[in-house]
Design a protein around this motif. Sequence first.
Motif, short mmCIF file in Angstrom:
data_model
loop_
_atom_site.label_atom_id
_atom_site.label_comp_id
_atom_site.label_asym_id
_atom_site.label_seq_id
_atom_site.Cartn_x
_atom_site.Cartn_y
_atom_site.Cartn_z
N HIS A 14 -2.31 7.02 7.17
CA HIS A 14 -1.36 6.08 7.26
C HIS A 14 -0.97 4.92 6.23
N THR A 15 -2.19 4.28 5.83
CA THR A 15 -1.89 3.26 4.60
C THR A 15 -1.98 4.17 3.50
N MET A 16 -2.12 5.33 3.39
CA MET A 16 -2.18 6.26 2.20
C MET A 16 -3.28 5.80 1.26
N ASP A 17 -4.35 5.34 1.58
CA ASP A 17 -5.50 5.51 1.07
C ASP A 17 -5.93 7.01 0.95
N LEU A 18 -5.82 7.87 1.88
CA LEU A 18 -6.02 9.21 2.03
C LEU A 18 -4.77 10.14 1.90
N ASP A 19 -4.94 11.09 1.02
CA ASP A 19 -3.87 11.98 0.97
C ASP A 19 -3.65 12.99 2.16
N ILE A 20 -4.77 13.48 2.70
CA ILE A 20 -4.78 14.45 4.01
C ILE A 20 -5.88 13.90 4.81
N LYS B 249 0.77 -1.20 0.03
CA LYS B 249 0.08 -0.05 0.09
C LYS B 249 0.82 1.23 -0.04
N GLN B 250 1.93 1.16 0.77
CA GLN B 250 2.89 2.36 0.75
C GLN B 250 3.48 2.59 -0.40
N ILE B 251 4.20 1.49 -0.89
CA ILE B 251 4.97 1.54 -2.17
C ILE B 251 3.96 2.18 -3.12
N ILE B 252 2.64 1.56 -3.45
CA ILE B 252 1.79 1.94 -4.34
C ILE B 252 1.59 3.60 -4.40
N GLY B 253 1.40 3.88 -3.03
CA GLY B 253 1.10 5.49 -2.98
C GLY B 253 2.11 6.17 -3.09
N HIS B 254 3.43 5.76 -2.77
CA HIS B 254 4.60 6.66 -3.19
C HIS B 254 4.85 6.78 -4.38
N VAL B 255 4.43 5.70 -5.37
CA VAL B 255 4.64 5.79 -6.56
C VAL B 255 3.81 6.65 -7.40
N GLU B 256 2.37 6.61 -6.89
CA GLU B 256 1.26 7.56 -7.36
C GLU B 256 1.68 8.98 -7.04
N THR B 257 2.50 9.19 -5.88
CA THR B 257 2.53 10.61 -5.48
C THR B 257 3.86 11.08 -6.42
N MET B 258 4.67 10.11 -6.63
CA MET B 258 5.89 10.35 -7.54
C MET B 258 5.46 11.09 -9.00
N HIS B 259 4.24 10.30 -9.55
CA HIS B 259 4.09 10.67 -10.67
C HIS B 259 3.41 12.09 -10.74
N GLU B 260 2.48 12.26 -9.54
CA GLU B 260 1.90 13.35 -9.39
C GLU B 260 2.74 14.77 -9.25
N LEU B 261 3.78 14.49 -8.57
CA LEU B 261 4.75 15.64 -8.37
C LEU B 261 5.40 16.08 -9.56
N VAL B 262 5.72 15.10 -10.46
CA VAL B 262 6.42 15.30 -11.68
C VAL B 262 5.44 16.11 -12.65
N HIS B 263 4.29 15.68 -12.39
CA HIS B 263 2.96 16.37 -13.32
C HIS B 263 2.88 17.94 -12.91
N ASP B 264 3.01 18.13 -11.46
CA ASP B 264 3.08 19.41 -11.00
C ASP B 264 3.87 20.41 -11.53
N LEU B 265 5.06 19.67 -11.96
CA LEU B 265 6.06 20.76 -12.29
C LEU B 265 5.81 21.49 -13.63
N PHE B 266 4.95 20.68 -14.46
CA PHE B 266 4.66 21.24 -15.75
C PHE B 266 3.11 21.74 -15.99
N HIS B 267 2.51 21.53 -14.98
CA HIS B 267 0.87 21.85 -15.09
C HIS B 267 0.30 22.48 -13.88
N THR C 222 -12.25 9.36 14.08
CA THR C 222 -10.72 9.89 14.11
C THR C 222 -9.81 8.67 13.89
N LYS C 223 -10.30 7.59 14.48
CA LYS C 223 -9.35 6.26 14.53
C LYS C 223 -9.48 5.82 13.06
N GLU C 224 -10.48 5.74 12.14
CA GLU C 224 -10.65 5.13 10.97
C GLU C 224 -9.59 6.09 9.90
N ILE C 225 -9.97 7.56 9.98
CA ILE C 225 -9.33 8.47 9.25
C ILE C 225 -7.70 8.57 9.43
#
Length: 297
Positions: free
Chosen positions: A136-142, A68-86, A128-131
């Motif tokens: 933590h598992t990166m199902d949510l960004d914030i 879950k964490q690896i997938i979340g980090h990969v998705e964030t990586m793509h989004e951060l690169v996209h943010d540089l140009f858009h 609170t506990k659920e959120i």
Amino acid sequence: MKQMLQVFVQVVERGNFSRAAEHLYMTQPAVSQYVKMLEEDVGATLLERANRTVHMTKAGEIVYQHAKQIIGHVETMHELVHDLFHEPSGELAIGASYTYGEYILPHIISKMREQYPAIHPAITIGNTKEIAERVHTMDLDIGIVEGEVHHRDLEVETIAEDCMVIVVGCHHPLAHQSSVTTEDLWNTTWIIREEGSGTRETTERLFQTLQIHPPQTMEFGSTQLIKESVEAGLGVTLLSQWTIRKELSMGTLKRVNVPSGEIHRSFSLLLREKPMHTKATEIFRELLEKVIPPSTY
């Protein structure tokens, strides 16, 4: 590797291979092959199969959490690169506990959609506990929650203060008493939230402050249901002033004024600790303070 992890996560979360295959638009043999390849790669059996359902082994639990964490980090990586140009865009997964999510968050989302229409918020409401767990598992960004959160992998930042007050329905006996004692509060029925709720945590803190232990309680999992029940005269409760503004102005709910009967708590912002967050996440974070500043609470 990413494909294997994604397939494995879907099998775990959907409970069997066929439902995972349907969700992924793959054949069931293909899904089974990906899981087998992952098991060979890590050198352990990850799933136990029985009666068309699957259960994780101890090794499977470890792989699932990290996948879950690896997938979340990969998705964030793509989004951060996209943010540089858009311009900021894409889905922003926001989690909020009930009080904040149902009564405050809509104001912030409205402002964000007005200024950044390309950002598409996906809202999850839970206690609170659920959120906290889903951030933590990166199902949510914030996440935005009330109550205390202690987690070594989460960044926790206080963003505002909230005032909690004791209220009853306008026809409740306590609504017409000129003075209310702690004994009165002990002997009445309390309507409280479920375990894991920030409001429940604050209510228990109030009981400790007042040194009461009411024997009669009713537990509900919804703030709206609690308000309706209190209005109907079923009991007394402790709620955020944000949730009862309309009812207080209309006179259907009445504050019960007792010494130490008002209690304050914090709303906290939760983020998974990582080097960088997407532009959409940072924009939302900034809007939290601009739209409804802490003094408003």
